[in-house]
Motif scaffolding. Structure first.
Motif, PDB file in Angstrom:
ATOM      1  N   CYS A 137      -9.043   1.152   8.852  1.00  0.00           N
ATOM      2  CA  CYS A 137      -8.526  -0.138   9.303  1.00  0.00           C
ATOM      3  C   CYS A 137      -7.670  -0.718   8.187  1.00  0.00           C
ATOM      4  CB  CYS A 137      -9.659  -1.095   9.663  1.00  0.00           C
ATOM      5  SG  CYS A 137      -9.107  -2.711  10.268  1.00  0.00           S
ATOM      6  N   LEU A 138      -6.400  -0.947   8.490  1.00  0.00           N
ATOM      7  CA  LEU A 138      -5.443  -1.505   7.544  1.00  0.00           C
ATOM      8  C   LEU A 138      -5.054  -2.902   8.028  1.00  0.00           C
ATOM      9  CD1 LEU A 138      -5.153   1.694   7.590  1.00  0.00           C
ATOM     10  CD2 LEU A 138      -2.839   1.335   6.780  1.00  0.00           C
ATOM     11  N   ILE A 139      -5.156  -3.884   7.151  1.00  0.00           N
ATOM     12  CA  ILE A 139      -4.756  -5.247   7.480  1.00  0.00           C
ATOM     13  C   ILE A 139      -3.747  -5.703   6.435  1.00  0.00           C
ATOM     14  CG2 ILE A 139      -5.501  -7.621   7.894  1.00  0.00           C
ATOM     15  CD1 ILE A 139      -8.307  -6.516   8.480  1.00  0.00           C
ATOM     16  N   GLY A 140      -2.583  -6.148   6.901  1.00  0.00           N
ATOM     17  CA  GLY A 140      -1.537  -6.604   5.999  1.00  0.00           C
ATOM     18  C   GLY A 140      -1.054  -7.996   6.359  1.00  0.00           C
ATOM     19  N   TRP A 141      -0.527  -8.709   5.377  1.00  0.00           N
ATOM     20  CA  TRP A 141      -0.078 -10.078   5.586  1.00  0.00           C
ATOM     21  C   TRP A 141       1.046 -10.405   4.601  1.00  0.00           C
ATOM     22  CZ3 TRP A 141      -4.719  -8.430   3.683  1.00  0.00           C
ATOM     23  CH2 TRP A 141      -4.922  -8.606   2.307  1.00  0.00           C
ATOM     24  N   SER A 142       1.883 -11.330   4.972  1.00  0.00           N
ATOM     25  CA  SER A 142       2.912 -11.861   4.088  1.00  0.00           C
ATOM     26  C   SER A 142       3.154 -13.311   4.474  1.00  0.00           C
ATOM     27  CB  SER A 142       4.214 -11.056   4.224  1.00  0.00           C
ATOM     28  OG  SER A 142       5.244 -11.635   3.431  1.00  0.00           O
ATOM     29  N   TYR A 143       3.130 -14.224   3.506  1.00  0.00           N
ATOM     30  CA  TYR A 143       3.261 -15.644   3.805  1.00  0.00           C
ATOM     31  C   TYR A 143       4.263 -16.293   2.860  1.00  0.00           C
ATOM     32  CZ  TYR A 143       0.019 -15.710  -0.108  1.00  0.00           C
ATOM     33  OH  TYR A 143      -0.558 -15.486  -1.327  1.00  0.00           O
ATOM     34  N   HIS A 144       4.952 -17.281   3.381  1.00  0.00           N
ATOM     35  CA  HIS A 144       5.885 -18.078   2.579  1.00  0.00           C
ATOM     36  C   HIS A 144       6.183 -19.353   3.351  1.00  0.00           C
ATOM     37  CE1 HIS A 144       9.145 -19.080  -0.152  1.00  0.00           C
ATOM     38  NE2 HIS A 144       9.910 -19.304   0.890  1.00  0.00           N
ATOM     39  N   ASP A 145       6.126 -20.490   2.670  1.00  0.00           N
ATOM     40  CA  ASP A 145       6.433 -21.761   3.315  1.00  0.00           C
ATOM     41  C   ASP A 145       7.908 -21.766   3.700  1.00  0.00           C
ATOM     42  OD1 ASP A 145       6.996 -24.418   3.996  1.00  0.00           O
ATOM     43  OD2 ASP A 145       5.567 -25.223   2.535  1.00  0.00           O
ATOM     44  N   PRO A 146       8.222 -21.754   4.999  1.00  0.00           N
ATOM     45  CA  PRO A 146       9.627 -21.611   5.422  1.00  0.00           C
ATOM     46  C   PRO A 146      10.446 -22.875   5.269  1.00  0.00           C
ATOM     47  CG  PRO A 146       8.222 -21.888   7.338  1.00  0.00           C
ATOM     48  CD  PRO A 146       7.304 -21.834   6.143  1.00  0.00           C
ATOM     49  N   ARG A 147       9.828 -23.970   4.860  1.00  0.00           N
ATOM     50  CA  ARG A 147      10.553 -25.238   4.812  1.00  0.00           C
ATOM     51  C   ARG A 147      11.592 -25.284   3.697  1.00  0.00           C
ATOM     52  NH1 ARG A 147       5.431 -29.186   5.066  1.00  0.00           N
ATOM     53  NH2 ARG A 147       4.700 -27.562   3.634  1.00  0.00           N
ATOM     54  N   ASP A 148      11.545 -24.303   2.773  1.00  0.00           N
ATOM     55  CA  ASP A 148      12.584 -24.267   1.740  1.00  0.00           C
ATOM     56  C   ASP A 148      13.830 -23.515   2.202  1.00  0.00           C
ATOM     57  OD1 ASP A 148      11.838 -21.622   1.700  1.00  0.00           O
ATOM     58  OD2 ASP A 148      11.167 -21.592  -0.385  1.00  0.00           O
ATOM     59  N   GLY A 149      13.818 -23.050   3.470  1.00  0.00           N
ATOM     60  CA  GLY A 149      14.983 -22.373   4.029  1.00  0.00           C
ATOM     61  C   GLY A 149      15.101 -20.915   3.654  1.00  0.00           C
ATOM     62  N   LYS A 150      14.139 -20.404   2.882  1.00  0.00           N
ATOM     63  CA  LYS A 150      14.184 -19.010   2.451  1.00  0.00           C
ATOM     64  C   LYS A 150      13.190 -18.175   3.270  1.00  0.00           C
ATOM     65  CE  LYS A 150      15.266 -20.386  -2.308  1.00  0.00           C
ATOM     66  NZ  LYS A 150      14.822 -20.333  -3.722  1.00  0.00           N
ATOM     67  N   THR A 151      13.458 -16.887   3.340  1.00  0.00           N
ATOM     68  CA  THR A 151      12.552 -15.946   4.003  1.00  0.00           C
ATOM     69  C   THR A 151      12.337 -14.748   3.088  1.00  0.00           C
ATOM     70  OG1 THR A 151      13.359 -16.593   6.185  1.00  0.00           O
ATOM     71  CG2 THR A 151      12.181 -14.508   6.039  1.00  0.00           C
ATOM     72  N   LEU A 152      11.114 -14.353   2.907  1.00  0.00           N
ATOM     73  CA  LEU A 152      10.817 -13.180   2.094  1.00  0.00           C
ATOM     74  C   LEU A 152      11.262 -11.915   2.810  1.00  0.00           C
ATOM     75  CD1 LEU A 152       7.171 -13.910   0.845  1.00  0.00           C
ATOM     76  CD2 LEU A 152       9.326 -14.527  -0.247  1.00  0.00           C
ATOM     77  N   ASP A 153      11.679 -10.927   2.036  1.00  0.00           N
ATOM     78  CA  ASP A 153      11.940  -9.612   2.606  1.00  0.00           C
ATOM     79  C   ASP A 153      10.630  -9.013   3.106  1.00  0.00           C
ATOM     80  OD1 ASP A 153      14.634  -9.728   1.990  1.00  0.00           O
ATOM     81  OD2 ASP A 153      14.364  -8.783   0.021  1.00  0.00           O
ATOM     82  N   PRO A 154      10.688  -8.147   4.110  1.00  0.00           N
ATOM     83  CA  PRO A 154       9.455  -7.500   4.589  1.00  0.00           C
ATOM     84  C   PRO A 154       8.766  -6.728   3.466  1.00  0.00           C
ATOM     85  CG  PRO A 154      11.263  -7.116   6.120  1.00  0.00           C
ATOM     86  CD  PRO A 154      11.876  -7.737   4.889  1.00  0.00           C
ATOM     87  N   VAL A 155       7.456  -6.678   3.541  1.00  0.00           N
ATOM     88  CA  VAL A 155       6.651  -5.848   2.647  1.00  0.00           C
ATOM     89  C   VAL A 155       6.324  -4.571   3.402  1.00  0.00           C
ATOM     90  CG1 VAL A 155       4.547  -5.701   1.285  1.00  0.00           C
ATOM     91  CG2 VAL A 155       5.686  -7.917   1.569  1.00  0.00           C
ATOM     92  N   SER A 156       6.699  -3.417   2.852  1.00  0.00           N
ATOM     93  CA  SER A 156       6.564  -2.160   3.576  1.00  0.00           C
ATOM     94  C   SER A 156       5.758  -1.149   2.761  1.00  0.00           C
ATOM     95  CB  SER A 156       7.941  -1.569   3.893  1.00  0.00           C
ATOM     96  OG  SER A 156       8.666  -2.437   4.742  1.00  0.00           O
ATOM     97  N   TYR A 157       4.925  -0.411   3.465  1.00  0.00           N
ATOM     98  CA  TYR A 157       4.081   0.601   2.846  1.00  0.00           C
ATOM     99  C   TYR A 157       4.205   1.918   3.599  1.00  0.00           C
ATOM    100  CZ  TYR A 157       1.552  -3.260   0.551  1.00  0.00           C
ATOM    101  OH  TYR A 157       1.213  -4.356  -0.184  1.00  0.00           O
ATOM    102  N   GLU A 158       4.173   3.013   2.857  1.00  0.00           N
ATOM    103  CA  GLU A 158       3.905   4.335   3.416  1.00  0.00           C
ATOM    104  C   GLU A 158       2.590   4.805   2.810  1.00  0.00           C
ATOM    105  OE1 GLU A 158       5.684   8.870   3.710  1.00  0.00           O
ATOM    106  OE2 GLU A 158       7.013   7.223   3.119  1.00  0.00           O
ATOM    107  N   ILE A 159       1.594   4.976   3.652  1.00  0.00           N
ATOM    108  CA  ILE A 159       0.231   5.198   3.176  1.00  0.00           C
ATOM    109  C   ILE A 159      -0.234   6.584   3.609  1.00  0.00           C
ATOM    110  CG2 ILE A 159      -2.140   4.331   3.234  1.00  0.00           C
ATOM    111  CD1 ILE A 159      -0.898   1.589   4.062  1.00  0.00           C
ATOM    112  N   THR A 160      -0.652   7.373   2.647  1.00  0.00           N
ATOM    113  CA  THR A 160      -1.191   8.705   2.913  1.00  0.00           C
ATOM    114  C   THR A 160      -2.695   8.676   2.721  1.00  0.00           C
ATOM    115  OG1 THR A 160       0.860   9.744   2.168  1.00  0.00           O
ATOM    116  CG2 THR A 160      -1.088  11.134   2.286  1.00  0.00           C
ATOM    117  N   LEU A 161      -3.413   9.171   3.733  1.00  0.00           N
ATOM    118  CA  LEU A 161      -4.870   9.110   3.752  1.00  0.00           C
ATOM    119  C   LEU A 161      -5.462  10.483   4.035  1.00  0.00           C
ATOM    120  CD1 LEU A 161      -5.067   5.922   5.978  1.00  0.00           C
ATOM    121  CD2 LEU A 161      -5.838   6.024   3.593  1.00  0.00           C
TER     122      LEU A 161
END
Length: 503
Positions: A379-403
């Protein structure tokens, strides 16, 4: 740029107490139909073990009663509503986490109150009558539900005595705690009691002073309780409150600090720490609670809080809640995981996703956890947060995971909350922000509240599987990966090429 993770199947225990306890509004709200529907829904989907709320002794529950008899006050106790409330909890597989408060009007030493529903926060006019009420209530619960059951219900003395929820001094709270804790142990020494249930103000002084008091006076304490919120100073605009947030590490640091103080006192060093309230904002009309930002923000807390506390109770499970009055719209910034009309908010899925996490932690960073359970499910759980009121958006956070792979084939299913998905507040805004909902509008919002879902086959290569996770800003993502016993070869007559594109 994708982060490349080459992970082993060996990890460490994941201290995940996300379903241990959840908050509620005052106890009397549990008599309402919509409250009961919300609780059943939450229990079916998430399944919390305990529920904690205010107002056990408030007049709308009606336990403490005084009448005049032969010219003198005669005290008796009415458990009619208490029984209805706790019966409903037990029927829904959730136990009470008992908070003793607030003060019945007939027992109060003053008229200071809080909230729309006017909970009295003054010390008892007669501590003996308070003690008698506590003992009578616990004795009744044991008689009704059985000793073996009730000793599993933690008991917290009062709520946030370091701020406006207590009209007395610190020393007066210590007096209340001592007489209450001793009374609880008189009823049954195996009942568990704790405090000081403080929040946010003068925290270190209160913790040190409380632990010293309990140590020096040999006062019972079985667990330590406190609250954590992560909002900065409010900006009030009409009926709404707007706030910026500290980083979620603020709460983690608060828990570490609390543990460090507990370690200085033998009386609590090895005791459990319970966060009996937490959220981003501490205000029930702050729109952050309705947003995907909140879902991702809270996920960061859930990923680590269990390393320091044995419970962290989200405040609250439902928007059936009246601290600042009756909710004026379906989305109004309420604390709840579920909005009125039984519409799940984004943060509902944070708890649902973490309730599905495995018990072995393979990897964790500031944006993702990877867990495994004994059946080989990842089970993989991912999240990314940023207060959007400053007009900015974070780039996506991306993973390639080998298990590591124990099977040749796996089934991967992903759910995504954020943007257009699992975000009913946005759909409500698109509908023109109706103050009340028609049946059709409620159906639309329930549909909009569902996450995006997709699944696929994953084949092992050289004993490993590889999966990708892409997390957009202010999104929450869960991917579950199940080992599969492929039975395709047993369907000799089934030709996927003839089945209209089935792979």
């Amino acid at each position: 740029m994708k982060k490349q993770l080459q992970l082993s199947s060996k990890g460490k225990p994941f201290n995940n107490y996300v379903t241990h306890c959840v908050g509620t509004g005052r106890m009397g709200l549990a008599l309402q139909k919509e409250y009961q529907e919300h609780l059943k829904f939450v229990q079916d989907k998430i399944g919390f073990s305990y529920i904690r709320g205010h107002g056990l002794f408030c007049d709308d529950v009606g336990i403490y009663q005084e009448i005049e008899k032969d010219g003198k006050p005669f005290v008796y106790y009415n458990f009619t509503y208490l029984d209805r409330i706790f019966d409903y909890y037990i029927e829904n597989n959730i136990r009470p986490y008992i908070e003793l408060g607030f003060m019945p009007k007939a027992l109060a030493s003053g008229d200071r109150t809080i909230f729309y529903w006017k909970g009295n926060v003054t010390p008892p006019a007669d501590y003996n009558k308070w003690v008698d009420m506590v003992k009578a209530t616990l004795t009744h619960l044991i008689e009704r539900y059985g000793r073996d059951e009730v000793i599993k219900w933690p008991i917290e003395v009062w709520n946030e005595p370091n701020i406006g929820f207590w009209a007395g001094t610190m020393d007066e709270y210590f007096k209340l705690y001592e007489c209450t804790a001793r009374a609880i142990k008189e009823v049954d020494p195996d009942l568990k009691v704790g405090g000081p249930a403080i929040c946010g103000v003068d925290t270190e002084n209160w913790l040190h002073s409380f632990f010293k008091f309990c140590r020096d006076n040999n006062v019972p304490i079985d667990m330590v309780t406190r609250h954590c919120y992560m909002a900065k100073q409010p900006k009030i605009v009409g009926r709404y409150v707007y706030q910026e947030m500290f980083d979620p590490s603020y709460m983690i640091d608060e828990l570490k600090m609390t543990r460090e103080i507990m370690d200085q006192y033998d009386i609590v060093r090895d005791k459990e720490l319970h966060i009996t309230e937490f959220n981003s904002s501490y205000d029930p009309v702050c729109p952050v609670h309705d947003t995907p930002f909140n879902a991702a923000f809270i996920a960061r807390v859930l990923s680590e809080a269990g390393d320091y506390a044995q419970s962290y109770s989200y405040w609250t499970f439902s928007d059936v809640f009246e601290e600042k009055g009756i909710p004026a719209a379906v989305f109004h910034g309420g604390f709840g995981l579920v909005a009125n009309y039984m519409i799940p908010k984004p943060t509902f899925y944070t708890f649902e996703f973490f309730s599905k996490a495995g018990n072995e932690l393979i990897y964790r960073d500031e944006n993702i956890i990877v867990t495994k359970d004994k059946d080989g499910r990842y089970c993989l759980i991912g999240w990314s947060y940023h207060d959007p009121r400053d007009g900015k958006t974070l780039d996506p956070v991306s993973y390639e995971i080998t298990l590591p792979a124990e099977k040749a084939q796996y089934f991967s299913v992903t759910k995504v909350v954020g943007g257009k998905y699992g975000n009913a507040a946005q759909t409500w805004s698109n509908l023109g922000k109706p103050r009340t909902l028609t049946k059709k509008q409620a159906e639309i919002l329930k549909e909009a509240a569902k996450p995006l879902r997709y699944d696929s086959k994953v084949f092992a290569k050289d004993g490993k599987i590889s999966v990708n996770m892409d997390i957009e800003c202010n999104h929450l993502v869960m991917t579950e990966i199940f080992p599969v016993n492929d039975m395709t070869d047993t369907y000799w007559e089934f030709d996927t090429k003839e089945f209209y594109g089935l792979e």
